[in-house]
Scaffold this motif. Structure first.
Motif, short mmCIF file in Angstrom:
data_model
loop_
_atom_site.label_atom_id
_atom_site.label_comp_id
_atom_site.label_asym_id
_atom_site.label_seq_id
_atom_site.Cartn_x
_atom_site.Cartn_y
_atom_site.Cartn_z
N HIS A 64 0.91 -1.35 0.12
CA HIS A 64 0.14 0.07 -0.02
C HIS A 64 0.89 1.19 0.10
CE1 HIS A 64 -3.96 -2.14 1.78
NE2 HIS A 64 -3.48 -2.47 0.37
N GLU A 65 2.00 1.13 0.64
CA GLU A 65 2.84 2.38 0.70
C GLU A 65 3.38 2.55 -0.45
OE1 GLU A 65 6.29 3.38 4.10
OE2 GLU A 65 6.83 1.75 2.62
N ARG A 66 3.74 1.52 -1.23
CA ARG A 66 4.41 1.95 -2.73
C ARG A 66 3.47 2.13 -3.57
NH1 ARG A 66 5.53 2.80 -6.94
NH2 ARG A 66 7.37 2.00 -8.13
N PHE A 67 2.34 1.18 -3.87
CA PHE A 67 1.54 1.25 -5.02
C PHE A 67 0.26 1.71 -4.58
CE2 PHE A 67 4.61 -2.25 -5.58
CZ PHE A 67 5.16 -2.05 -6.92
N GLY A 68 -0.29 1.82 -3.62
CA GLY A 68 -1.43 2.05 -3.07
C GLY A 68 -2.54 1.01 -3.33
N LYS A 69 -3.93 1.03 -3.43
CA LYS A 69 -4.74 -0.07 -3.52
C LYS A 69 -5.16 -0.08 -4.95
CE LYS A 69 -7.62 -0.95 -0.30
NZ LYS A 69 -8.71 -0.84 0.60
N THR A 70 -4.09 -0.43 -5.84
CA THR A 70 -4.18 -0.75 -7.17
C THR A 70 -3.76 -2.04 -7.80
OG1 THR A 70 -2.00 0.21 -7.85
CG2 THR A 70 -3.86 1.58 -7.74
N ILE A 71 -4.20 -2.66 -8.57
CA ILE A 71 -3.76 -3.92 -9.19
C ILE A 71 -4.00 -3.51 -10.92
CG2 ILE A 71 -4.51 -6.18 -9.95
CD1 ILE A 71 -3.60 -6.04 -7.18
N SER A 72 -2.87 -3.74 -11.57
CA SER A 72 -2.51 -3.33 -12.92
C SER A 72 -2.64 -4.71 -13.66
CB SER A 72 -0.99 -3.05 -13.03
OG SER A 72 -0.74 -2.78 -14.40
N MET A 73 -3.57 -4.40 -14.62
CA MET A 73 -4.16 -5.55 -15.52
C MET A 73 -3.22 -5.71 -17.00
SD MET A 73 -6.49 -6.61 -13.85
CE MET A 73 -7.40 -7.86 -14.73
N TYR A 74 -2.83 -7.00 -17.30
CA TYR A 74 -2.24 -7.32 -18.47
C TYR A 74 -3.00 -8.52 -19.19
CZ TYR A 74 0.47 -11.00 -16.47
OH TYR A 74 0.86 -12.17 -15.90
N ILE A 75 -2.53 -8.75 -20.56
CA ILE A 75 -3.25 -9.75 -21.15
C ILE A 75 -2.07 -10.21 -22.08
CG2 ILE A 75 -4.42 -8.54 -23.01
CD1 ILE A 75 -6.74 -10.54 -22.89
N PRO A 76 -1.74 -11.73 -22.24
CA PRO A 76 -0.90 -12.30 -23.19
C PRO A 76 -1.41 -12.38 -24.43
CG PRO A 76 -1.80 -13.81 -21.59
CD PRO A 76 -2.34 -12.78 -21.27
N MET A 77 -0.74 -12.42 -25.47
CA MET A 77 -0.99 -12.87 -26.81
C MET A 77 0.20 -13.84 -27.32
SD MET A 77 -1.24 -10.91 -30.28
CE MET A 77 -2.42 -9.55 -30.09
N GLU A 347 -15.18 -10.09 -15.10
CA GLU A 347 -15.41 -10.69 -13.68
C GLU A 347 -14.10 -10.40 -12.90
OE1 GLU A 347 -18.24 -14.34 -15.16
OE2 GLU A 347 -16.15 -14.44 -15.53
N VAL A 348 -13.06 -10.71 -13.44
CA VAL A 348 -11.80 -10.29 -12.63
C VAL A 348 -12.01 -8.85 -11.95
CG1 VAL A 348 -9.18 -10.11 -12.42
CG2 VAL A 348 -10.47 -12.27 -13.71
N ALA A 349 -12.28 -7.83 -12.99
CA ALA A 349 -12.23 -6.66 -12.61
C ALA A 349 -13.16 -6.33 -11.51
CB ALA A 349 -12.46 -5.57 -13.69
N VAL A 350 -14.33 -6.93 -11.38
CA VAL A 350 -15.44 -6.81 -10.37
C VAL A 350 -14.71 -7.41 -9.39
CG1 VAL A 350 -17.80 -7.68 -9.75
CG2 VAL A 350 -17.42 -6.91 -12.09
N ALA A 351 -14.18 -8.39 -9.00
CA ALA A 351 -13.77 -9.03 -7.98
C ALA A 351 -12.56 -8.05 -7.34
CB ALA A 351 -13.08 -10.26 -8.22
N ILE A 352 -11.95 -7.41 -8.28
CA ILE A 352 -10.87 -6.50 -7.81
C ILE A 352 -11.62 -5.35 -7.09
CG2 ILE A 352 -9.18 -4.88 -8.50
CD1 ILE A 352 -8.34 -6.85 -10.50
N ARG A 353 -12.38 -4.90 -7.71
CA ARG A 353 -13.11 -3.73 -7.08
C ARG A 353 -14.10 -3.97 -5.96
NH1 ARG A 353 -14.68 -2.87 -12.78
NH2 ARG A 353 -13.44 -1.34 -13.73
N LYS A 354 -14.48 -5.18 -5.95
CA LYS A 354 -15.09 -5.67 -4.50
C LYS A 354 -14.37 -5.79 -3.39
CE LYS A 354 -18.30 -9.37 -3.27
NZ LYS A 354 -18.96 -10.59 -3.54
N GLY A 355 -13.03 -6.06 -3.73
CA GLY A 355 -11.93 -6.03 -2.76
C GLY A 355 -11.60 -4.68 -2.15
N GLY A 356 -11.89 -3.59 -2.91
CA GLY A 356 -11.68 -2.32 -2.34
C GLY A 356 -10.53 -1.75 -3.08
N TYR A 357 -10.08 -2.38 -4.24
CA TYR A 357 -8.90 -2.05 -5.03
C TYR A 357 -9.51 -1.33 -6.55
CZ TYR A 357 -5.74 -3.95 -1.84
OH TYR A 357 -4.84 -4.01 -0.76
N GLU A 358 -8.54 -0.71 -7.04
CA GLU A 358 -8.83 0.18 -8.25
C GLU A 358 -8.14 -0.65 -9.37
OE1 GLU A 358 -7.58 4.09 -10.76
OE2 GLU A 358 -7.10 3.99 -8.39
N VAL A 359 -8.80 -0.96 -10.47
CA VAL A 359 -8.37 -1.70 -11.37
C VAL A 359 -7.52 -0.91 -12.52
CG1 VAL A 359 -8.78 -2.94 -13.64
CG2 VAL A 359 -10.45 -3.00 -11.48
#
Length: 369
Positions: A64-77, A347-359
């Motif tokens: 939290h100190e370094r990244f805050g309440k965030t989760i960065s999203m990526y996708i492989p191709m 669905e993953v984004a919804v779970a992240i927000r439900k946990g109190g985090y920003e996507v």
């Protein structure tokens, strides 16, 4: 080169040092703001198991100190499953009998369009097998240029390249490179990589030096959990991370510790890591390094990923297809490995927000290239 540094570390001796750590060593490590390698050994040792709750609290705090309440999203191709290697654990092993695919630029563009319809991803990871003749630097350059109009941040997980090749690709939109050393056990490395370019331990492990020399913005590291003793392997990776940070301090770094998943060929892991042990490792790495990006892929199950995003993880993939053309062109082709989290990106984004985090879909812009 890091291979020279690594040559001074004996695998068995390092394993013994980890196993000899005591509760006092763990408590000493937890009391430090900036733990060293010996402290990291204590945090991944069996002696740290009774301290997991303390480690989780610290890991959460530093994240939290370094990244805050965030989760960065990526996708492989995945753009090709053509490979000249014989890695015994991989579905792309050249001896596995199936039709090999190398996507054309028009097919890659179709994949880009399909991904854009899935979710507002801006972080794309291009993945290939290792076939330098058919899908070498020229092919990668064309692929990057094809994807660039669709995504602001391009990374790739491909065969190790020369310094000049990495530098060349940065001019075509490349921002970061992910490379899995798989295992740092030099003596056992050939057992898992008997033939092909990947069988050259020094070329692979020193590839990170070449990435740093080329000035890549971000360098991703990882070991495959299931080959050798995980505690020793991740200790070697922590040592490698510190070396890279010292020599290539302009680059950002990420770590990943994927657990082996079922793949064509039927290879069975030598080591099975429990969820509790993966949590311990995640906490240990966050306490060891407050700035490193810790990434979880769709190899891990939904509930576990949802729980760990509050305790140290800072980036995750979603909606992943591990087969070339899997989003549009060849939806039924062979996967490199089976995924565990089959939820849609939404669905993953919804779970992240439900946990109190920003996507966070976008954390880099091509204007900065």
């Amino acid at each position: 080169m890091f291979s020279e540094v690594l040559s001074h570390y004996d695998w068995q001796e390092t394993t013994d040092r980890i196993l000899s750590k005591t509760a006092s060593d763990v408590e000493r490590a937890l009391s430090k703001r900036n733990p060293g390698i010996e402290d990291f050994m204590a945090l991944v040792s069996p002696a740290a198991e009774p301290y997991l709750e303390n480690m989780a609290v610290l890991s959460r705090y530093y994240t939290h100190e370094r990244f805050g309440k965030t989760i960065s999203m990526y996708i492989p191709m995945y753009i090709t499953n053509s490979c000249t290697n014989s890695c015994v654990y991989c579905g792309f092993n050249r001896h596995n009998k199936f039709e090999r695919v190398i996507l054309s630029m028009s097919q890659i563009e179709d994949e880009c369009k399909a991904i854009r319809k899935l979710a507002p991803f801006e972080n794309l990871l291009l993945v290939t097998g290792e076939n330098p003749k058919m899908a070498g630097t020229d092919y990668l350059e064309k692929a990057l240029k094809t994807c660039r109009p669709y995504f602001n941040n391009l990374s790739m997980e491909v065969m190790p390249l020369r310094t000049e090749d990495y530098e060349r690709l940065t001019h075509s939109g490349l921002n970061g490179v992910v490379c899995f050393q798989e295992t740092y056990n030099r003596n056992k490395y050939k057992t898992y990589h008997p033939a092909g370019m990947k069988s050259n331990f020094e070329w692979r492990v020193n590839g990170f030096d070449r990435m740093g020399t080329a000035g890549l913005h971000k360098i991703g590291m990882g070991v495959l959990i299931g080959l050798e003793d995980w505690r020793t392997d991740v200790t070697m990776m922590a040592l490698h991370l510190r070396y890279l940070q010292k020599h290539y301090w302009r680059s950002r770094f990420s770590v990943n510790f994927p657990r082996m998943r079922p793949a064509a060929g039927g290879f069975q892991p030598n080591v099975v890591m429990t969820d509790k042990e993966l949590a311990q490792l995640t906490f240990a790495f966050r306490i060891f390094d407050h700035d490193v990006d810790i990434s979880y892929s769709t190899r891990e199950y939904p509930n576990f990923r949802d729980n760990m995003m509050a305790l140290g993880v800072t980036s995750m993939s979603a909606g992943s297809k591990t087969d070339p053309g899997g989003y549009y062109t060849y939806p039924q082709s062979l996967e490199q490995f089976a995924v565990s989290d089959e939820r849609t990106p939404q669905e993953v984004a919804v779970a992240i927000r439900k946990g109190g985090y920003e996507v966070v879909w976008k954390d880099w812009d091509k204007v900065f290239d």
